[in-house]
Design an enzyme around this catalytic site. Structure first.
Site, PDB file in Angstrom:
ATOM      1  N   TYR A 248     -18.120 -35.821   4.799  1.00  0.00           N
ATOM      2  CA  TYR A 248     -17.075 -35.313   5.687  1.00  0.00           C
ATOM      3  C   TYR A 248     -15.842 -34.937   4.870  1.00  0.00           C
ATOM      4  O   TYR A 248     -15.295 -35.784   4.160  1.00  0.00           O
ATOM      5  CB  TYR A 248     -16.757 -36.393   6.723  1.00  0.00           C
ATOM      6  CG  TYR A 248     -15.584 -36.118   7.648  1.00  0.00           C
ATOM      7  CD1 TYR A 248     -15.370 -34.863   8.194  1.00  0.00           C
ATOM      8  CD2 TYR A 248     -14.705 -37.137   7.993  1.00  0.00           C
ATOM      9  CE1 TYR A 248     -14.309 -34.624   9.039  1.00  0.00           C
ATOM     10  CE2 TYR A 248     -13.645 -36.917   8.850  1.00  0.00           C
ATOM     11  CZ  TYR A 248     -13.448 -35.653   9.373  1.00  0.00           C
ATOM     12  OH  TYR A 248     -12.391 -35.420  10.213  1.00  0.00           O
ATOM     13  N   SER A 249     -15.440 -33.670   4.931  1.00  0.00           N
ATOM     14  CA  SER A 249     -14.248 -33.182   4.248  1.00  0.00           C
ATOM     15  C   SER A 249     -14.368 -33.461   2.741  1.00  0.00           C
ATOM     16  O   SER A 249     -15.297 -32.973   2.105  1.00  0.00           O
ATOM     17  CB  SER A 249     -13.004 -33.833   4.863  1.00  0.00           C
ATOM     18  OG  SER A 249     -11.821 -33.193   4.431  1.00  0.00           O
ATOM     19  N   TRP A 250     -13.453 -34.246   2.148  1.00  0.00           N
ATOM     20  CA  TRP A 250     -13.553 -34.590   0.724  1.00  0.00           C
ATOM     21  C   TRP A 250     -14.922 -35.195   0.426  1.00  0.00           C
ATOM     22  O   TRP A 250     -15.512 -34.939  -0.629  1.00  0.00           O
ATOM     23  CB  TRP A 250     -12.446 -35.584   0.365  1.00  0.00           C
ATOM     24  CG  TRP A 250     -12.382 -36.011  -1.063  1.00  0.00           C
ATOM     25  CD1 TRP A 250     -11.649 -35.437  -2.060  1.00  0.00           C
ATOM     26  CD2 TRP A 250     -13.066 -37.126  -1.665  1.00  0.00           C
ATOM     27  NE1 TRP A 250     -11.832 -36.126  -3.241  1.00  0.00           N
ATOM     28  CE2 TRP A 250     -12.702 -37.164  -3.028  1.00  0.00           C
ATOM     29  CE3 TRP A 250     -13.949 -38.092  -1.181  1.00  0.00           C
ATOM     30  CZ2 TRP A 250     -13.177 -38.126  -3.909  1.00  0.00           C
ATOM     31  CZ3 TRP A 250     -14.438 -39.056  -2.052  1.00  0.00           C
ATOM     32  CH2 TRP A 250     -14.048 -39.073  -3.395  1.00  0.00           C
TER      33      TRP A 250
ATOM     34  N   THR B  49     -16.167 -29.167   5.388  1.00  0.00           N
ATOM     35  CA  THR B  49     -16.023 -29.231   3.939  1.00  0.00           C
ATOM     36  C   THR B  49     -16.312 -27.874   3.316  1.00  0.00           C
ATOM     37  O   THR B  49     -16.633 -26.910   4.004  1.00  0.00           O
ATOM     38  CB  THR B  49     -16.950 -30.326   3.370  1.00  0.00           C
ATOM     39  OG1 THR B  49     -16.600 -30.597   2.027  1.00  0.00           O
ATOM     40  CG2 THR B  49     -18.421 -29.915   3.467  1.00  0.00           C
TER      41      THR B  49
END
Length: 287
Positions: free
Chosen positions: A108-110, A134
């Site tokens: 998730y994301s980073w 992401t």
């Protein structure tokens, strides 16, 4: 720390040291369901407990594994910066320490960057890959400078009023109309947010990494999930991932960057359906 919620089995929590990193880990048992365990890798500055809403929305027969990155939550910050390939190798070792073989991975994301690196560096470890909100790291389409500037610190995790002020602008989606929820969603003021050094090290790790040239080497079944109102990671990045990863699936929703946390009952079934689908015997496999 996470515990039993809504009658669920309490997470098993431990601190394990692998390759010089001491990682705070939480495992939600599934009682021998036979399903592949799911490793969840969180966004920048986010402790593992912030994913509780999504974990709770998953079927109880899915074992979940979460950890705090170095310098976040219960994991101490390392003395020196780290790079994503090194951290991915540590996560691979962590899974071995836990006695797990192949796992599904949601980044998730980073965490999507770390998940991609794990799939690239340890292809035999990852059965299926889910990339949420992401992109491809340093070589991606960035959000507006005014948004990125507010992502340079972890203040939103510590300061509820600041979280409310910036939520709509940086996260989009329901945060635009209900920014007061930001402190609740981010755990602002009540959970252990990132230390300054831990947050900076996460920024540095992402800034020195990209998957863009290597997307064709990702031979793992992949689902890309993205919000159409995500200022942090514009939706075009999801399309780049989808086009670059052969055979990947793309799921777009109208929400923002935090939809995995704010609308988990909408996204959890999408993710679970992908993970539970029968394996394609003709799918490409990494050697």
């Amino acid at each position: 720390m996470t515990g039993a919620r809504d009658g669920r089995v309490a997470d098993r929590v431990a601190d394990l040291t692998v390759d010089g990193h001491t990682l705070h880990v939480a495992v939600r048992p599934a009682g021998g369901s036979g399903r592949t365990p799911l490793l969840l890798v969180n966004g920048i500055g986010a402790a593992l407990g912030l994913l509780d809403p999504f974990v709770d929305a998953l079927p109880p027969d899915v074992e979940t594994i979460r950890f705090d990155p170095p310098g976040v939550g219960g994991s101490p910050a390392p003395v020196l910066p780290y790079h994503l390939p090194g951290l991915a190798a540590a996560v691979d070792g962590l899974l071995s320490r836990l006695g797990r073989g192949r796992v599904d991975v949601l980044g998730y994301s980073w965490g999507g960057a770390l998940a991609q690196q794990l799939a690239l560096g340890s292809p035999g470890r990852v059965r299926r890959l889910v990339l949420v909100a992401t992109g491809t790291g340093a070589l991606m389409v960035p959000g507006p400078p005014s948004v990125l500037a507010r992502m340079l610190t972890g203040r939103r995790y510590h300061d509820p009023e600041h979280a409310r002020e910036v939520a709509g602008r940086i996260y989009g989606g329901t945060m635009r109309t209900r920014p007061e929820r930001a402190a609740e969603v981010l755990g602002s003021g009540r959970t252990t947010g990132p230390g300054d050094r831990g947050y900076r090290f996460q920024l540095l790790a992402a800034a020195s990494w990209t998957s863009l040239p290597f997307l064709p080497l990702l031979h793992v079944p992949t689902l890309v999930v993205a919000g159409e109102d995500d200022p942090v990671v514009p939706v075009v990045n999801a399309r780049i991932l989808h086009r670059g990863i052969a055979g990947s699936q793309l799921h777009l929703h109208p929400g923002g960057h935090l939809a995995l946390l704010t609308e988990p009952h909408e996204l959890a079934p999408v993710v679970d359906a992908f993970l539970a689908a029968p394996d394609d015997p003709g799918a490409a496999r990494a050697g």
